[in-house]
Design a protein around this motif. Structure first.
Motif, PDB file in Angstrom:
ATOM      1  N   PHE A  97      10.675  -6.759   8.288  1.00 54.96           N
ATOM      2  CA  PHE A  97       9.306  -6.476   8.714  1.00 54.96           C
ATOM      3  C   PHE A  97       8.530  -7.773   8.935  1.00 54.96           C
ATOM      4  CE2 PHE A  97       4.803  -5.705   7.719  1.00 54.96           C
ATOM      5  CZ  PHE A  97       4.510  -4.694   8.632  1.00 54.96           C
ATOM      6  N   ALA A 127       3.178  -1.245   6.275  1.00 53.41           N
ATOM      7  CA  ALA A 127       4.534  -0.785   5.982  1.00 53.41           C
ATOM      8  C   ALA A 127       4.727  -0.698   4.482  1.00 53.41           C
ATOM      9  CB  ALA A 127       5.575  -1.717   6.589  1.00 53.41           C
ATOM     10  N   LEU A 171       1.998  -5.402   3.789  1.00 53.69           N
ATOM     11  CA  LEU A 171       3.339  -4.968   3.420  1.00 53.69           C
ATOM     12  C   LEU A 171       3.374  -4.622   1.943  1.00 53.69           C
ATOM     13  CD1 LEU A 171       6.415  -4.645   3.795  1.00 53.69           C
ATOM     14  CD2 LEU A 171       6.616  -7.134   3.476  1.00 53.69           C
ATOM     15  N   ALA A 173      14.730  -4.900   4.135  1.00 57.32           N
ATOM     16  CA  ALA A 173      13.750  -4.210   4.981  1.00 57.32           C
ATOM     17  C   ALA A 173      12.430  -4.971   5.007  1.00 57.32           C
ATOM     18  CB  ALA A 173      13.541  -2.780   4.475  1.00 57.32           C
ATOM     19  N   SER A 174      12.057  -5.556   3.880  1.00 58.61           N
ATOM     20  CA  SER A 174      10.810  -6.314   3.806  1.00 58.61           C
ATOM     21  C   SER A 174      10.888  -7.591   4.648  1.00 58.61           C
ATOM     22  CB  SER A 174      10.504  -6.664   2.346  1.00 58.61           C
ATOM     23  OG  SER A 174      10.373  -5.498   1.560  1.00 58.61           O
ATOM     24  N   PHE A 228      10.544   2.707   4.369  1.00 54.36           N
ATOM     25  CA  PHE A 228      11.951   2.754   4.004  1.00 54.36           C
ATOM     26  C   PHE A 228      12.023   2.793   2.489  1.00 54.36           C
ATOM     27  CE2 PHE A 228      15.513   0.403   2.188  1.00 54.36           C
ATOM     28  CZ  PHE A 228      16.574   1.176   2.640  1.00 54.36           C
ATOM     29  N   GLY A 229      12.734   3.792   1.933  1.00 49.71           N
ATOM     30  CA  GLY A 229      12.900   3.827   0.495  1.00 49.71           C
ATOM     31  C   GLY A 229      13.056   5.229  -0.037  1.00 49.71           C
ATOM     32  N   GLU A 278       5.250   2.343   8.818  1.00 49.07           N
ATOM     33  CA  GLU A 278       6.691   2.294   8.595  1.00 49.07           C
ATOM     34  C   GLU A 278       6.975   2.562   7.125  1.00 49.07           C
ATOM     35  OE1 GLU A 278       8.793  -1.138  10.021  1.00 49.07           O
ATOM     36  OE2 GLU A 278       7.318  -1.530  11.609  1.00 49.07           O
ATOM     37  N   MET A 303       8.011  -0.630   1.915  1.00 55.16           N
ATOM     38  CA  MET A 303       9.441  -0.748   1.704  1.00 55.16           C
ATOM     39  C   MET A 303       9.690  -0.560   0.216  1.00 55.16           C
ATOM     40  SD  MET A 303      10.133  -1.182   4.811  1.00 55.16           S
ATOM     41  CE  MET A 303       9.511  -1.888   6.353  1.00 55.16           C
ATOM     42  N   ILE A 306      15.807  -2.949  -0.169  1.00 58.74           N
ATOM     43  CA  ILE A 306      14.349  -3.064  -0.090  1.00 58.74           C
ATOM     44  C   ILE A 306      13.956  -4.470   0.354  1.00 58.74           C
ATOM     45  CG2 ILE A 306      12.227  -3.054  -1.468  1.00 58.74           C
ATOM     46  CD1 ILE A 306      13.525  -0.794  -3.151  1.00 58.74           C
ATOM     47  N   PHE A 317      14.121   6.818   6.046  1.00 59.94           N
ATOM     48  CA  PHE A 317      13.607   5.920   7.082  1.00 59.94           C
ATOM     49  C   PHE A 317      12.478   6.705   7.745  1.00 59.94           C
ATOM     50  CE2 PHE A 317      17.792   4.534   6.156  1.00 59.94           C
ATOM     51  CZ  PHE A 317      17.888   3.192   6.486  1.00 59.94           C
ATOM     52  N   VAL A 353       5.727  -3.743  -1.094  1.00 58.00           N
ATOM     53  CA  VAL A 353       7.129  -3.874  -1.503  1.00 58.00           C
ATOM     54  C   VAL A 353       7.235  -3.275  -2.904  1.00 58.00           C
ATOM     55  CG1 VAL A 353       9.084  -5.423  -1.827  1.00 58.00           C
ATOM     56  CG2 VAL A 353       7.290  -6.011  -0.178  1.00 58.00           C
TER      57      VAL A 353
END
Length: 451
Positions: free
Chosen positions: A187, A118, A203, A183-184, A142-143, A140, A120, A180, A165, A205
C-alpha cells in the motif's frame, strides 16, 4: 520543541495496533531480550527517535470494545456491539453486533477530508454482510474479520477460514504477520508511486500478534498438528515464552519493513506513525510493574505502550507521563487532518496535538472505564484511581503505588466518595449495559467446531 503543524502539509498517518501486547513486552518499556536477542529493536528505535508515553491506556481491557473507540473517537459504550466483550465468531450473521456503517468513523472522516484509507490486519467489528471495513470508511482491506486466527491456516476459533480481500474471502498462503506486513508495504509503495495523487494516506496496520495461538514463523508443522486438536489451538493450551517473544519480534521486523518503505519513498519525515496495543497482555506477557492483564481494569489490563514518531514535528527522545486513551489518538489524527466531528456524534476523545509538539505538555481530565466481567468499574484522575471489582471499592495513589497494592479507601473516604459520585454521573450519561450482552475471555463452546 519542533515546528508547529499549522499551515503545513497534512501528514500521512500509519496507525499500528498490536494484539494483547503487555505493557513491558517491548525493550523500550523494560522488556527482556529473547533467546535470539532484542525483541523489539525497530520499535525501540522509533521510541528513541520520537515520543514514548508511560501512562497511556486502551479504552478497554479486551479487543473489540477498544476497536470501537479507535474507530469512533468516542466511548465504546455508546454502541451496542461494544457491550460484547469481545464480539465472538458465533455472532457471524448478527445484524446488531458490529460497527454500524452509518456511524462516522476515523477512516470515513479522514476519507471525506481527502485521505486515501486502508486497513491491513484485524477488524473484529462485525461480519459481512452487515459490517465490514469497506462499509466504515476504508477503501481497501486485507485481513481477518474475527478476533484470533491460526497464523498459517487463517482459520478462526470455529474452524472456519477467515482471510479477506475487501469483502471477498479467499486463501493466501503464508504466516499472517508477514502477510499483513507485505500488504502494508504494498500500500505504501502504491501510494508513493502515484496511486494517491496529491492526497495523503491513512494506513491502519492491525497485527494479530502476539494474540494466541502462539506460533512463530517457524511453527507451521506445529500449526498443522494443533488444528487437528480443537482445544490445543487456542487460548489455554500450547505456546511458551520464547515463541511469544519471537511473535513480537516478527511483528517488529514487519514494522521495520514499513518504515523502510516510507524512507525509501522519502515519506518518513512527514508521516505520523503511532504504535499501541488494543489492551493489556495475556498468558506470556510481561506487564511489570503492573498487575493484572487482559479482561481486568487493573493497570495491567488497560495501560499499554504508546509510541509516536513524526520527525518533522516530534522531537527525538521525548517521554511523557500524560494520561491518554485510545480515543484521544483518534481525535488527534482527525484534528491533524482538519476533520470535524459530525454534530450528531461528538468525540469523547481529546486531541493530543500539543503533546506531539512539546513532550512537556500536560492536561488533566478524568478517564472512565466499565466492564461486564466481575462488575468492574474504574476511573483515573491525576495520580488517583478508583476501582471496583466484585463489589469491593479500591482507591489507589498510582504515583506511589503502580502495583495497586495499598487500598486507601478507608484512609481517604471523602476522595473515594467524590470519585464514586463522578463515575456514577459519567455512567448515567452512557447507555446501560444490555441484559443480553455476553462476556468471554476469547471463545466459548459455541465458537468451537462440533464433531
Amino acid at each position: 520543541m519542533r515546528a508547529s503543524t499549522t499551515g503545513a502539509r497534512r501528514p500521512n498517518m500509519v496507525f499500528i495496533v498490536a494484539d494483547d501486547l503487555g505493557y513491558a513486552d517491548l525493550g523500550c518499556y523494560g522488556g527482556r531480550d529473547g533467546t535470539f536477542g532484542p525483541v523489539s529493536p525497530e520499535l525501540d528505535r522509533l521510541a528513541a527517535q520520537g515520543l514514548r508515553l508511560t501512562q497511556g491506556y486502551s479504552n478497554s481491557p479486551v479487543c473489540s470494545p477498544t476497536r470501537f473507540a479507535l474507530m469512533t473517537a468516542r466511548y465504546q459504550y455508546r454502541l451496542r456491539g461494544a457491550a460484547e466483550e469481545p464480539i465472538r465468531t458465533s455472532t457471524r450473521g448478527n445484524d446488531q453486533l458490529g460497527l454500524p456503517p452509518s456511524h462516522p468513523t476515523l477512516p470515513s472522516l479522514l476519507r471525506d477530508a481527502g485521505y486515501r484509507t486502508a486497513l491491513m490486519g484485524k477488524w473484529h467489528l462485525g461480519y459481512p454482510p452487515h459490517f465490514s471495513p469497506l462499509r466504515s470508511g476504508y477503501e481497501e482491506f486485507f485481513g481477518p474479520m474475527s478476533g484470533g486466527v491460526d497464523y498459517f491456516t487463517h482459520c478462526g476459533a470455529n474452524g472456519q477460514h477467515d482471510l479477506w480481500f475487501g469483502e471477498e474471502e479467499k486463501s493466501q498462503p503464508g504466516y499472517l504477520t508477514d502477510l499483513i506486513t507485505d500488504a502494508s508495504v504494498d500500500f505504501v509503495d502504491r501510494m508513493a508511486e502515484g496511486a494517491r495523487g496529491d492526497a495523503p494516506f491513512f494506513l491502519s496496520v492491525h497485527y494479530t500478534a502476539p494474540h494466541w495461538p502462539w506460533e512463530s514463523r517457524d511453527d507451521e508443522a506445529v500449526s498443522r498438528e494443533l488444528v487437528e486438536n480443537r482445544q490445543a489451538l487456542y487460548h489455554l493450551h500450547g505456546g511458551n515464552i520464547d515463541t511469544y517473544r519471537r511473535m513480537i519480534h516478527h511483528m517488529d521486523e514487519g514494522i521495520g519493513q514499513i518504515m523502510r518503505a516510507l524512507e525509501r519513498h522519502g515519506l518518513a519525515e512527514d508521516t505520523l506513525v503511532v504504535f499501541t496495543s488494543d489492551n493489556g497482555g495475556e498468558r506470556f506477557s510481561d506487564n511489570w510493574p503492573l498487575v493484572g492483564g487482559k479482561m481486568d481494569l487493573t493497570e495491567g489490563g488497560i495501560r499499554v505502550p504508546w509510541i509516536a514518531h513524526w520527525p518533522r514535528v516530534i522531537a527525538a527522545g521525548g517521554e511523557s507521563p500524560q494520561p491518554c486513551m485510545t480515543m484521544d489518538w483518534s481525535a488527534t489524527l482527525l484534528a491533524l487532518a482538519g476533520a470535524s466531528a459530525h454534530p450528531d456524534y461528538p468525540w469523547d476523545g481529546q486531541s493530543l496535538e500539543p503533546l506531539l509538539r512539546d513532550a512537556a505538555f500536560s492536561a488533566e481530565r478524568p478517564q472512565f472505564w466499565r466492564m461486564n466481567h466481575r462488575g468492574q468499574r474504574a476511573m483515573r484522575l491525576g495520580d488517583w484511581k478508583y476501582l471496583r471489582v466484585d463489589g469491593i471499592d479500591y482507591l489507589f495513589h498510582l504515583a506511589a503505588d503502580e502495583r495497586e497494592r495499598a487500598n486507601l479507601a478507608k484512609v481517604f473516604p471523602d476522595r473515594l466518595g467524590a470519585m464514586i459520585t463522578q463515575w456514577e454521573a459519567w455512567n448515567a450519561s452512557m447507555p446501560a449495559i444490555p441484559g443480553d450482552a455476553t462476556v468471554s475471555l476469547c471463545f466459548t463452546e459455541d465458537d468451537m467446531p462440533q464433531r
